[in-house]
Design a protein around this motif. Structure first.
Motif, PDB file in Angstrom:
ATOM      1  N   CYS A 314      -4.482  20.940  -5.938  1.00  0.00           N
ATOM      2  CA  CYS A 314      -5.867  21.016  -6.401  1.00  0.00           C
ATOM      3  C   CYS A 314      -6.118  22.458  -6.804  1.00  0.00           C
ATOM      4  O   CYS A 314      -6.236  23.336  -5.954  1.00  0.00           O
ATOM      5  N   GLU A 315      -6.170  22.707  -8.114  1.00  0.00           N
ATOM      6  CA  GLU A 315      -6.271  24.080  -8.625  1.00  0.00           C
ATOM      7  C   GLU A 315      -7.697  24.446  -9.022  1.00  0.00           C
ATOM      8  O   GLU A 315      -8.009  25.622  -9.203  1.00  0.00           O
ATOM      9  N   GLY A 316      -8.550  23.434  -9.209  1.00  0.00           N
ATOM     10  CA  GLY A 316      -9.909  23.713  -9.655  1.00  0.00           C
ATOM     11  C   GLY A 316     -10.708  22.427  -9.733  1.00  0.00           C
ATOM     12  O   GLY A 316     -10.224  21.364  -9.338  1.00  0.00           O
ATOM     13  N   SER A 317     -11.958  22.500 -10.263  1.00  0.00           N
ATOM     14  CA  SER A 317     -12.938  21.403 -10.284  1.00  0.00           C
ATOM     15  C   SER A 317     -13.496  21.222  -8.872  1.00  0.00           C
ATOM     16  O   SER A 317     -13.275  22.084  -8.017  1.00  0.00           O
ATOM     17  N   PHE A 318     -14.188  20.120  -8.581  1.00  0.00           N
ATOM     18  CA  PHE A 318     -14.496  19.877  -7.164  1.00  0.00           C
ATOM     19  C   PHE A 318     -13.975  18.526  -6.704  1.00  0.00           C
ATOM     20  O   PHE A 318     -14.649  17.775  -6.017  1.00  0.00           O
ATOM     21  N   TYR A 319     -12.725  18.268  -7.095  1.00  0.00           N
ATOM     22  CA  TYR A 319     -12.061  17.028  -6.691  1.00  0.00           C
ATOM     23  C   TYR A 319     -10.680  17.326  -6.126  1.00  0.00           C
ATOM     24  O   TYR A 319     -10.089  18.366  -6.422  1.00  0.00           O
ATOM     25  N   VAL A 320     -10.194  16.378  -5.347  1.00  0.00           N
ATOM     26  CA  VAL A 320      -8.779  16.363  -4.982  1.00  0.00           C
ATOM     27  C   VAL A 320      -8.236  15.041  -5.505  1.00  0.00           C
ATOM     28  O   VAL A 320      -8.853  13.983  -5.312  1.00  0.00           O
ATOM     29  N   TRP A 321      -7.114  15.105  -6.194  1.00  0.00           N
ATOM     30  CA  TRP A 321      -6.497  13.916  -6.790  1.00  0.00           C
ATOM     31  C   TRP A 321      -5.385  13.500  -5.849  1.00  0.00           C
ATOM     32  O   TRP A 321      -4.366  14.185  -5.732  1.00  0.00           O
ATOM     33  N   LEU A 322      -5.638  12.407  -5.135  1.00  0.00           N
ATOM     34  CA  LEU A 322      -4.740  12.004  -4.058  1.00  0.00           C
ATOM     35  C   LEU A 322      -3.738  10.961  -4.535  1.00  0.00           C
ATOM     36  O   LEU A 322      -4.148   9.925  -5.080  1.00  0.00           O
ATOM     37  N   GLU A 323      -2.476  11.220  -4.332  1.00  0.00           N
ATOM     38  CA  GLU A 323      -1.494  10.158  -4.566  1.00  0.00           C
ATOM     39  C   GLU A 323      -1.513   9.283  -3.319  1.00  0.00           C
ATOM     40  O   GLU A 323      -1.285   9.762  -2.202  1.00  0.00           O
ATOM     41  N   LEU A 324      -1.824   8.003  -3.486  1.00  0.00           N
ATOM     42  CA  LEU A 324      -1.977   7.120  -2.322  1.00  0.00           C
ATOM     43  C   LEU A 324      -0.607   6.682  -1.813  1.00  0.00           C
ATOM     44  O   LEU A 324       0.322   6.497  -2.609  1.00  0.00           O
ATOM     45  N   PRO A 325      -0.490   6.510  -0.512  1.00  0.00           N
ATOM     46  CA  PRO A 325       0.770   5.981   0.021  1.00  0.00           C
ATOM     47  C   PRO A 325       1.056   4.598  -0.575  1.00  0.00           C
ATOM     48  O   PRO A 325       0.124   3.895  -0.981  1.00  0.00           O
ATOM     49  N   PRO A 326       2.331   4.194  -0.627  1.00  0.00           N
ATOM     50  CA  PRO A 326       2.671   2.884  -1.179  1.00  0.00           C
ATOM     51  C   PRO A 326       1.852   1.784  -0.499  1.00  0.00           C
ATOM     52  O   PRO A 326       1.610   1.839   0.710  1.00  0.00           O
ATOM     53  N   ASN A 327       1.412   0.808  -1.279  1.00  0.00           N
ATOM     54  CA  ASN A 327       0.656  -0.352  -0.788  1.00  0.00           C
ATOM     55  C   ASN A 327      -0.734  -0.014  -0.246  1.00  0.00           C
ATOM     56  O   ASN A 327      -1.353  -0.844   0.411  1.00  0.00           O
ATOM     57  N   VAL A 328      -1.221   1.189  -0.500  1.00  0.00           N
ATOM     58  CA  VAL A 328      -2.595   1.537  -0.099  1.00  0.00           C
ATOM     59  C   VAL A 328      -3.435   1.623  -1.374  1.00  0.00           C
ATOM     60  O   VAL A 328      -2.994   2.183  -2.371  1.00  0.00           O
ATOM     61  N   THR A 329      -4.635   1.034  -1.344  1.00  0.00           N
ATOM     62  CA  THR A 329      -5.538   1.130  -2.501  1.00  0.00           C
ATOM     63  C   THR A 329      -6.867   1.727  -2.052  1.00  0.00           C
ATOM     64  O   THR A 329      -7.213   1.689  -0.863  1.00  0.00           O
ATOM     65  N   ALA A 330      -7.614   2.250  -3.042  1.00  0.00           N
ATOM     66  CA  ALA A 330      -8.942   2.794  -2.719  1.00  0.00           C
ATOM     67  C   ALA A 330      -9.843   1.680  -2.179  1.00  0.00           C
ATOM     68  O   ALA A 330     -10.654   1.916  -1.274  1.00  0.00           O
ATOM     69  N   ASP A 331      -9.696   0.468  -2.715  1.00  0.00           N
ATOM     70  CA  ASP A 331     -10.522  -0.645  -2.216  1.00  0.00           C
ATOM     71  C   ASP A 331     -10.215  -0.930  -0.750  1.00  0.00           C
ATOM     72  O   ASP A 331     -11.119  -1.183   0.056  1.00  0.00           O
ATOM     73  N   ALA A 332      -8.929  -0.887  -0.383  1.00  0.00           N
ATOM     74  CA  ALA A 332      -8.559  -1.129   1.018  1.00  0.00           C
ATOM     75  C   ALA A 332      -9.118  -0.016   1.906  1.00  0.00           C
ATOM     76  O   ALA A 332      -9.591  -0.275   3.022  1.00  0.00           O
ATOM     77  N   LEU A 333      -9.104   1.225   1.419  1.00  0.00           N
ATOM     78  CA  LEU A 333      -9.633   2.324   2.233  1.00  0.00           C
ATOM     79  C   LEU A 333     -11.145   2.162   2.430  1.00  0.00           C
ATOM     80  O   LEU A 333     -11.683   2.494   3.489  1.00  0.00           O
ATOM     81  N   LEU A 334     -11.820   1.621   1.421  1.00  0.00           N
ATOM     82  CA  LEU A 334     -13.261   1.372   1.546  1.00  0.00           C
ATOM     83  C   LEU A 334     -13.509   0.290   2.603  1.00  0.00           C
ATOM     84  O   LEU A 334     -14.359   0.448   3.488  1.00  0.00           O
ATOM     85  N   LEU A 335     -12.732  -0.777   2.533  1.00  0.00           N
ATOM     86  CA  LEU A 335     -12.974  -1.894   3.452  1.00  0.00           C
ATOM     87  C   LEU A 335     -12.494  -1.593   4.864  1.00  0.00           C
ATOM     88  O   LEU A 335     -13.171  -1.879   5.846  1.00  0.00           O
TER      89      LEU A 335
END
Ligand code: PLP
Length: 385
Positions: A314-335
Motif C-alpha cells: 500500500c503505497e498511497g490513497s486511503f485503501y489497502v488492496w488485499l489479496e484474499l486467501p484461497p476460497n475466501v470471498t468478501a461476501d463470506a467475510l461479511l457474513l
C-alpha cells in the motif's frame, strides 16, 4: 409508450450504493454490528480556517455570494490551483485556459468522456479500476476496453496490448483500488503512446497528495508532453476532507478544458461562491493538515499491516488492496466475520480474488475490523506477520 433511450439501461449498478445496501441488509439480518471497511468516505473534517472561510463568505448578503456564481469559476480559485500545481507538483498552468472548475471529479470524469468520445468510440479503463469510469463510458455511449494493470510491474498499465484506435485512456495514481503509486516511466510511456495513437489521456489524481513512505506526489502533467495529450482531475475531497462540498478541477490540455467548460455552461450554473472561497483558503493557507491527514492514513496502513501481514502493499490513497486467501470471498467475510470490504471483482475482472479495505475509518473501528479478519489471514499465510 415511445421506447425510451437505452442510455440508463447501459449503466452498471452503482457499485457503492449496491455495497451500502448489502451492508445494511447484513446488519438488519444478523443484528450484530457490521464493521464497514468498504466505503472510502473521508472521516477527518476540513481544517477549521476553511470552514471559517465558508461561513464568512456565506454571511455576506450580496448577489455575488448568493446569486449565480460565475459560470467558469472564481478567477482567484483558478489562480490558487495554478499556484499549487506550480509549487507542489512543478507544473505550470495558465489559470484562464488550462483550469476548469467542476463540482467534484466524479462529475468531471463523466464530462471528459462526453466531450471526447463519439458514440461507439473506445475508452480504455484500468483493470482493476474505479467503478464510476464504467458509468462514464456507458453515458457517453462508448465502448469499454480494459487495460490490464500488472501487479508485477507495480500495477502499471499494459499499453502494448491496448487497441490503438481509442478516444481516451483513463489512468489513476495513487490508484483506487490498488493503492499503488505510479511506477517509474508509466506516465512517460502513456504520453508517448497517446502521441502515437492520437488518444487523449485522463489522469485521475483524486488521491494525489496521499502518498506514503516519504514519496512525493507525482502529477501526470509533470511528464514532458503530457499537456499536449491530456488532462488531470484534482479533487478537494481527499487532500482537504471536503468530499461533501463537491469541488474539483480539470487541468491541463487547453482544448479539453475548453470543451469541459462549454459542456458545463450548458448543464450547470457555477459552484456556490462560499465553497469556492473556502477552497481558495484551503489551497493558499497553511498546508500542515494535508501532511497530517496523509500521515494519519499511513499510520492506519501500518496498523493493518501489523494485524494482517507485512506483505500487504500500500503505497498511497486511503485503501489497502488485499489479496484474499484461497476460497475466501468478501461476501463470506461479511457474513461470517461481520466485516464489510469492497469486493475486488467490482473493480474489474482482474480484481477477482482481491478486496479493498478502507483506511478512512476511525482507529477503533479499524482495529476491531482487522482483528476480526486476522485469523483468516493468519491461517492462510502463516509466518507472514
Ligand atoms: C479514484 C477516484 N476518482 C474520483 C473520485 C471522486 O472524487 P470527488 O469527490 O472529487 O468527486 C473518487 C472518490 O472516491 C475516487 O476514488
Amino acid at each position: 409508450m415511445r421506447p425510451r433511450p437505452d442510455r440508463l439501461e447501459r449503466l452498471p449498478e452503482q457499485y457503492f450504493s449496491g455495497l451500502l445496501a448489502r451492508v445494511a441488509a447484513a446488519t438488519a439480518e444478523h443484528g450484530e454490528e457490521v464493521v464497514d471497511l468498504g466505503r472510502g468516505n473521508p472521516d477527518v473534517p476540513p481544517p477549521p480556517h476553511v470552514v471559517e472561510a465558508l461561513v464568512a463568505s456565506a454571511r455576506e448578503p450580496t448577489a455575488l455570494v448568493h446569486g449565480y456564481a460565475p459560470f467558469r469559476g472564481l478567477p482567484a480559485l483558478k489562480e490558487a490551483i495554478a499556484a499549487r500545481y506550480r509549487d507542489v507538483y512543478g507544473v505550470d498552468l495558465d489559470p484562464g485556459r488550462e483550469v476548469a472548475v467542476v463540482p467534484g471529479s466524479k462529475t468531471a470524469l463523466i464530462e471528459v468522456a462526453l466531450v471526447l468520445a463519439e458514440r461507439g468510440d473506445t475508452i480504455l479503463l484500468p483493470d482493476p479500476g474505479y467503478p464510476d469510469y464504467t458509468s462514464a463510458v456507458a453515458l457517453a455511449g462508448a465502448q469499454e476496453v480494459r487495460v490490464a494493470l500488472d501487479p508485477a510491474a507495480g500495477w502499471g498499465p499494459d499499453l502494448g496490448a491496448a487497441p490503438r484506435d481509442a478516444a481516451v485512456l483513463y489512468l489513476n495514481y495513487p490508484s483506487n483500488p490498488c493503492a499503488a503509486c505510479v511506477p517509474d516511466g508509466a506516465f512517460a510511456e502513456a504520453v508517448a503512446w497517446a502521441h502515437e495513437t492520437g488518444a487523449a489521456v485522463l489522469h485521475d489524481f483524486a488521491y494525489g497528495d496521499l502518498v506514503f513512505d516519504g514519496r512525493r506526489p507525482r502529477s501526470f502533467l509533470a511528464t514532458p508532453g503530457a499537456k499536449d495529450v491530456g488532462v488531470e482531475l484534482f479533487s478537494m475531497s481527499k487532500s482537504y476532507g471536503m468530499a461533501g462540498w463537491r469541488l474539483g478541477f480539470v487541468v491541463g490540455n487547453a482544448e479539453i478544458v475548453a470543451r469541459v467548460n462549454l459542456l458545463s455552461d450548458h448543464v450547470r450554473a457555477g459552484v456556490f461562491a462560499p465553497v469556492q472561497e473556502a477552497a481558495v483558503a484551503a489551497l493558499t493557507g497553511p498546508q500542515e493538515t494535508v501532511a497530517e491527514r496523509r500521515d494519519l492514513y499511513e499510520r492506519r496502513r501500518d496498523r493493518v499491516r501489523a494485524a494482517l501481514g507485512s506483505h500487504l502493499r500500500c503505497e498511497g490513497s486511503f485503501y489497502v488492496w488485499l489479496e484474499l486467501p484461497p476460497n475466501v470471498t468478501a461476501d463470506a467475510l461479511l457474513l461470517e466475520r461481520r466485516v464489510a470490504l469492497a469486493p475486488g471483482e467490482g473493480f474489474g475482472a482482474r480484481g477477482a480474488g482481491f478486496a479493498r479495505l478502507s483506511l478512512a475509518t476511525a482507529d477503533d473501528l479499524l482495529d476491531e475490523g482487522v482483528a476480526r479478519l486476522a485469523p483468516v489471514f493468519a491461517s492462510a499465510y502463516p509466518g507472514l506477520r
